[in-house]
Design a protein around this motif. Structure first.
Motif, PDB file in Angstrom:
ATOM      1  N   GLN A  23     145.956 -61.750 -51.569  1.00 12.75           N
ATOM      2  CA  GLN A  23     147.195 -60.994 -51.405  1.00 12.75           C
ATOM      3  C   GLN A  23     147.587 -61.011 -49.941  1.00 12.75           C
ATOM      4  OE1 GLN A  23     146.301 -57.148 -53.215  1.00 12.75           O
ATOM      5  NE2 GLN A  23     147.486 -57.738 -55.019  1.00 12.75           N
ATOM      6  N   LEU A  24     148.882 -61.209 -49.693  1.00 15.45           N
ATOM      7  CA  LEU A  24     149.399 -61.306 -48.339  1.00 15.45           C
ATOM      8  C   LEU A  24     150.371 -60.162 -48.081  1.00 15.45           C
ATOM      9  CD1 LEU A  24     150.232 -65.128 -48.363  1.00 15.45           C
ATOM     10  CD2 LEU A  24     148.138 -64.038 -47.567  1.00 15.45           C
ATOM     11  N   VAL A  25     150.192 -59.481 -46.974  1.00 15.98           N
ATOM     12  CA  VAL A  25     151.057 -58.365 -46.616  1.00 15.98           C
ATOM     13  C   VAL A  25     151.605 -58.587 -45.217  1.00 15.98           C
ATOM     14  CG1 VAL A  25     151.247 -55.873 -46.287  1.00 15.98           C
ATOM     15  CG2 VAL A  25     149.759 -56.783 -48.087  1.00 15.98           C
ATOM     16  N   GLU A  26     152.924 -58.729 -45.138  1.00 15.75           N
ATOM     17  CA  GLU A  26     153.570 -58.958 -43.844  1.00 15.75           C
ATOM     18  C   GLU A  26     154.000 -57.625 -43.227  1.00 15.75           C
ATOM     19  OE1 GLU A  26     155.492 -62.320 -46.484  1.00 15.75           O
ATOM     20  OE2 GLU A  26     155.084 -60.184 -46.685  1.00 15.75           O
ATOM     21  N   SER A  27     154.106 -57.636 -41.922  1.00 12.49           N
ATOM     22  CA  SER A  27     154.652 -56.497 -41.185  1.00 12.49           C
ATOM     23  C   SER A  27     155.222 -57.008 -39.870  1.00 12.49           C
ATOM     24  CB  SER A  27     153.572 -55.442 -40.925  1.00 12.49           C
ATOM     25  OG  SER A  27     152.535 -55.975 -40.135  1.00 12.49           O
TER      26      SER A  27
ATOM     27  N   ALA B  62     145.717 -61.031 -44.918  1.00 11.79           N
ATOM     28  CA  ALA B  62     145.314 -61.565 -46.219  1.00 11.79           C
ATOM     29  C   ALA B  62     144.087 -60.839 -46.737  1.00 11.79           C
ATOM     30  CB  ALA B  62     145.014 -63.052 -46.093  1.00 11.79           C
ATOM     31  N   SER B  63     144.150 -60.451 -47.985  1.00  8.78           N
ATOM     32  CA  SER B  63     142.968 -59.877 -48.619  1.00  8.78           C
ATOM     33  C   SER B  63     142.153 -61.003 -49.233  1.00  8.78           C
ATOM     34  CB  SER B  63     143.381 -58.893 -49.704  1.00  8.78           C
ATOM     35  OG  SER B  63     144.043 -59.584 -50.755  1.00  8.78           O
ATOM     36  N   GLY B  64     140.966 -60.689 -49.640  1.00  5.95           N
ATOM     37  CA  GLY B  64     140.154 -61.694 -50.302  1.00  5.95           C
ATOM     38  C   GLY B  64     139.288 -62.471 -49.330  1.00  5.95           C
ATOM     39  N   ARG B  65     138.432 -63.266 -49.895  1.00  2.11           N
ATOM     40  CA  ARG B  65     137.476 -64.025 -49.090  1.00  2.11           C
ATOM     41  C   ARG B  65     138.048 -65.393 -48.719  1.00  2.11           C
ATOM     42  NH1 ARG B  65     132.214 -64.351 -52.542  1.00  2.11           N
ATOM     43  NH2 ARG B  65     131.357 -65.095 -50.580  1.00  2.11           N
TER      44      ARG B  65
ATOM     45  N   ALA C 262     138.745 -63.865 -38.071  1.00  5.38           N
ATOM     46  CA  ALA C 262     137.890 -62.681 -38.145  1.00  5.38           C
ATOM     47  C   ALA C 262     138.648 -61.476 -38.699  1.00  5.38           C
ATOM     48  CB  ALA C 262     137.315 -62.353 -36.773  1.00  5.38           C
ATOM     49  N   LYS C 263     139.967 -61.476 -38.495  1.00  3.77           N
ATOM     50  CA  LYS C 263     140.805 -60.361 -38.972  1.00  3.77           C
ATOM     51  C   LYS C 263     141.625 -60.740 -40.203  1.00  3.77           C
ATOM     52  CE  LYS C 263     141.329 -58.195 -34.435  1.00  3.77           C
ATOM     53  NZ  LYS C 263     142.285 -57.722 -33.394  1.00  3.77           N
ATOM     54  N   ASN C 264     141.404 -61.943 -40.729  1.00  2.00           N
ATOM     55  CA  ASN C 264     142.179 -62.419 -41.883  1.00  2.00           C
ATOM     56  C   ASN C 264     143.676 -62.292 -41.648  1.00  2.00           C
ATOM     57  OD1 ASN C 264     139.764 -62.909 -43.147  1.00  2.00           O
ATOM     58  ND2 ASN C 264     140.199 -61.674 -44.956  1.00  2.00           N
ATOM     59  N   THR C 265     144.119 -62.637 -40.464  1.00  3.39           N
ATOM     60  CA  THR C 265     145.505 -62.395 -40.076  1.00  3.39           C
ATOM     61  C   THR C 265     146.119 -63.630 -39.450  1.00  3.39           C
ATOM     62  OG1 THR C 265     145.013 -60.048 -39.693  1.00  3.39           O
ATOM     63  CG2 THR C 265     147.031 -60.910 -38.716  1.00  3.39           C
ATOM     64  N   VAL C 266     147.372 -63.859 -39.794  1.00  2.00           N
ATOM     65  CA  VAL C 266     148.174 -64.891 -39.139  1.00  2.00           C
ATOM     66  C   VAL C 266     149.369 -64.201 -38.498  1.00  2.00           C
ATOM     67  CG1 VAL C 266     149.475 -65.435 -41.238  1.00  2.00           C
ATOM     68  CG2 VAL C 266     149.281 -67.138 -39.408  1.00  2.00           C
TER      69      VAL C 266
END
Length: 117
Positions: A3-7, A24-27, A74-78
């Motif tokens: 799952q992807l959550v933008e802000s 991003a959630s998940g592995r 490391a933060k699952n973030t783009v």
């Protein structure tokens, strides 16, 4: 499943900056090619920036030199750092992920960016 959550979207004056984030959630986030798309009503969604699992990047000509995509595994973030914004950058921005092993594609819900002149 990812799952992807933008802000980070919002209203900014021309010439200003915004930074979008997509968590991003998940592995296995590092196993995804990530990208940012944008869409204006009545137009197709267009890819504006992409980053591979190895952090190679590519940009649409319309944003090259102004936008920078990066990722923090490391933060699952783009991230999408947007500088020198123009009114024509106004759009809904979507985060996109594609798993490099399964080719499964995921989309975020979108975040509105509005640039006033």
């Amino acid at each position: 499943q990812v799952q992807l959550v933008e802000s980070g979207g919002g209203l900014v004056q021309a010439g200003g900056s915004l930074r979008l984030s997509c968590v991003a959630s998940g592995r296995f986030f590092s196993g995804n090619t990530m990208g940012w798309y944008r869409q204006v009503p009545g137009n197709q969604r267009e890819l504006i920036a992409g980053i591979t699992s190895g952090s190679s990047t590519n940009y649409a000509d319309s944003v090259k030199g102004r936008f920078t995509i990066s990722r923090d595994n490391a933060k699952n973030t783009v991230y999408l750092q947007m500088n020198s914004l123009k009114p024509e950058d106004t759009a809904v921005y979507y985060c996109h992920a594609r798993n490099i092993f399964t080719a499964q594609v995921y989309w975020g819900q979108g975040t509105q960016v509005t640039v006033s002149s």
